[in-house]
Write an enzyme that holds these catalytic residues in place. Structure first.
Site, short mmCIF file in Angstrom:
data_model
loop_
_atom_site.label_atom_id
_atom_site.label_comp_id
_atom_site.label_asym_id
_atom_site.label_seq_id
_atom_site.Cartn_x
_atom_site.Cartn_y
_atom_site.Cartn_z
N SER A 16 0.83 -1.22 0.00
CA SER A 16 0.00 0.00 0.00
C SER A 16 0.86 1.26 0.00
O SER A 16 0.49 2.27 -0.62
CB SER A 16 -0.99 0.00 1.16
OG SER A 16 -0.35 0.22 2.39
N ASN A 17 2.01 1.23 0.67
CA ASN A 17 2.91 2.40 0.60
C ASN A 17 3.50 2.53 -0.80
O ASN A 17 3.64 3.65 -1.32
CB ASN A 17 4.01 2.29 1.65
CG ASN A 17 3.52 2.71 3.02
OD1 ASN A 17 3.27 3.89 3.25
ND2 ASN A 17 3.34 1.75 3.92
N ARG A 93 13.49 -7.53 4.82
CA ARG A 93 14.86 -8.01 5.00
C ARG A 93 15.78 -6.84 5.30
O ARG A 93 15.58 -5.74 4.79
CB ARG A 93 15.34 -8.73 3.72
CG ARG A 93 14.64 -10.06 3.53
CD ARG A 93 14.98 -10.67 2.20
NE ARG A 93 16.40 -11.00 2.06
CZ ARG A 93 16.97 -12.11 2.50
NH1 ARG A 93 16.27 -13.01 3.14
NH2 ARG A 93 18.25 -12.34 2.29
N ASN A 109 13.24 4.09 4.31
CA ASN A 109 12.31 3.09 4.83
C ASN A 109 11.20 3.80 5.57
O ASN A 109 11.38 4.91 6.09
CB ASN A 109 13.04 2.15 5.80
CG ASN A 109 12.13 1.05 6.33
OD1 ASN A 109 11.35 0.46 5.57
ND2 ASN A 109 12.20 0.78 7.62
N HIS A 111 8.42 3.08 8.76
CA HIS A 111 8.17 2.18 9.89
C HIS A 111 6.95 2.70 10.67
O HIS A 111 6.85 3.89 10.94
CB HIS A 111 9.40 2.13 10.80
CG HIS A 111 9.21 1.17 11.93
ND1 HIS A 111 9.27 -0.20 11.74
CD2 HIS A 111 8.95 1.36 13.24
CE1 HIS A 111 9.04 -0.80 12.90
NE2 HIS A 111 8.85 0.12 13.83
N ASP A 143 20.23 2.50 7.41
CA ASP A 143 21.61 2.08 7.64
C ASP A 143 21.60 0.58 7.94
O ASP A 143 20.57 -0.08 7.76
CB ASP A 143 22.29 2.93 8.72
CG ASP A 143 21.64 2.78 10.08
OD1 ASP A 143 20.84 1.84 10.27
OD2 ASP A 143 21.94 3.61 10.96
N GLU A 144 22.74 0.04 8.41
CA GLU A 144 22.81 -1.42 8.55
C GLU A 144 21.95 -1.95 9.69
O GLU A 144 21.67 -3.14 9.76
CB GLU A 144 24.25 -1.90 8.78
CG GLU A 144 25.19 -1.67 7.63
CD GLU A 144 26.02 -0.43 7.87
OE1 GLU A 144 27.02 -0.53 8.59
OE2 GLU A 144 25.64 0.64 7.35
N ASP A 147 15.60 -0.39 11.35
CA ASP A 147 14.76 0.74 11.71
C ASP A 147 15.55 1.79 12.50
O ASP A 147 15.12 2.26 13.56
CB ASP A 147 13.54 0.25 12.54
CG ASP A 147 12.71 -0.77 11.78
OD1 ASP A 147 12.61 -0.65 10.55
OD2 ASP A 147 12.18 -1.69 12.42
N GLU A 176 0.99 7.05 7.05
CA GLU A 176 2.17 6.54 6.33
C GLU A 176 2.13 6.96 4.87
O GLU A 176 3.13 7.39 4.30
CB GLU A 176 2.22 5.01 6.40
CG GLU A 176 2.55 4.44 7.76
CD GLU A 176 2.74 2.92 7.71
OE1 GLU A 176 3.38 2.42 6.78
OE2 GLU A 176 2.25 2.24 8.63
C1 GRF Z 1 3.79 -0.67 6.74
O1 GRF Z 1 3.12 -0.55 7.97
C2 GRF Z 1 5.19 -0.16 6.84
O2 GRF Z 1 5.33 0.92 7.71
C3 GRF Z 1 5.94 -1.35 7.37
O3 GRF Z 1 5.35 -2.46 6.75
C4 GRF Z 1 4.02 -2.14 6.37
C5 GRF Z 1 3.93 -2.37 4.91
O4 GRF Z 1 2.63 -2.17 4.42
N1 GRF Z 1 7.36 -1.22 7.12
P1 GRF Z 1 2.43 -2.02 2.85
O5 GRF Z 1 3.03 -3.26 2.21
O6 GRF Z 1 3.10 -0.76 2.42
O7 GRF Z 1 0.93 -1.97 2.67
#
Ligand code: GRF
Length: 211
Positions: A16-17, A93, A109, A111, A143-144, A147, A176
């Site tokens: 979805s992101n 990963r 990323n 989170h 980074d390595e 989060d 997000e």
């Molecule tokens: C989201 O909550 C994101 O913050 C996290 O994993 C989830 C992924 O959701 N890292 P989507 O695949 O973007 O719907």
């Protein structure tokens, strides 16, 4: 078209992101093109969502490969398409120093918590169980460590007494999708500086504090 900056998105699931970023490029809100989506998981629902928008979507499974062998395949596909910015969007990963050295300062990323609280899996459940009154989401440079890198933007949402993991996750997810688009726009604009862990936005030039 040809001179638009190219983004690559790595996913493992729903996407979805990823979709929020693709749609922002379609609306012209992001002056960029999503050149490729890569999933390490076969059948990840995000793959079809990308293809439905005409975005190329590949599976590069990590099965049977070392971390670096897997990453070399991904990096080759990203470079082949001149990707400048890599967005992790539910990519499950950790990236090795090798991958990060191929895209220095160019991997983001998202989170679903206010980092450094609740890194790792099930951040929304962690927040509920801890009893925080506010949670949210964070877009950061990668980074390595998991989060962990410098924070670009955060958004806050309230936690209500009757929240479940599902209702809190949905409230965070809506934020997000907005936050990731804004953070990518900032990074693509180049209008930021990193000092230690601090990402200072709108201060790319040497000048002092804006009036
Ligand atoms: C989201 O909550 C994101 O913050 C996290 O994993 C989830 C992924 O959701 N890292 P989507 O695949 O973007 O719907």
């Amino acid at each position: 078209m040809g001179d638009k900056k190219k983004i690559g998105i790595l996913i493992s699931g729903r996407g979805s992101n990823m979709l929020a970023l693709i749609e922002a490029t379609e609306r012209g809100e992001l002056e960029a093109e999503v050149a490729v989506v890569i999933s390490n998981v076969e059948g990840a629902p995000g793959l079809e969502k990308a293809r439905a928008h005409g975005v190329e979507a590949l599976v590069i499974s990590h099965k049977g490969l070392s971390r670096e062998e897997h990453e070399r395949l991904i990096v080759a596909e990203l470079k082949r398409r001149q990707v400048e910015l890599v967005c992790l969007a539910g990519y499950m990963r950790l990236l090795s120093p090798y991958f990060l050295s191929e895209f220095p300062g160019r991997v983001l990323n998202i989170h679903p918590s206010l980092l450094p609280a609740f890194p790792g899996l099930e951040a929304q459940r962690q927040a509920l169980e801890y009893g925080v009154k506010f949670s949210g989401c964070t877009v950061h440079f990668v980074d390595e460590k998991m989060d962990h890198g410098p924070i670009i933007l955060q958004a806050v949402v309230p936690v209500y007494d009757d929240d479940t993991v599902e209702t809190l996750s949905a409230r965070i997810l809506a934020e997000e999708h907005r936050l990731y688009v804004r953070a990518v726009a900032i990074v693509l604009s180049g209008n930021y500086r990193i000092e230690g862990r601090r990402v200072l936005i709108g201060r790319s030039r040497e000048a002092g504090h804006p009036a």
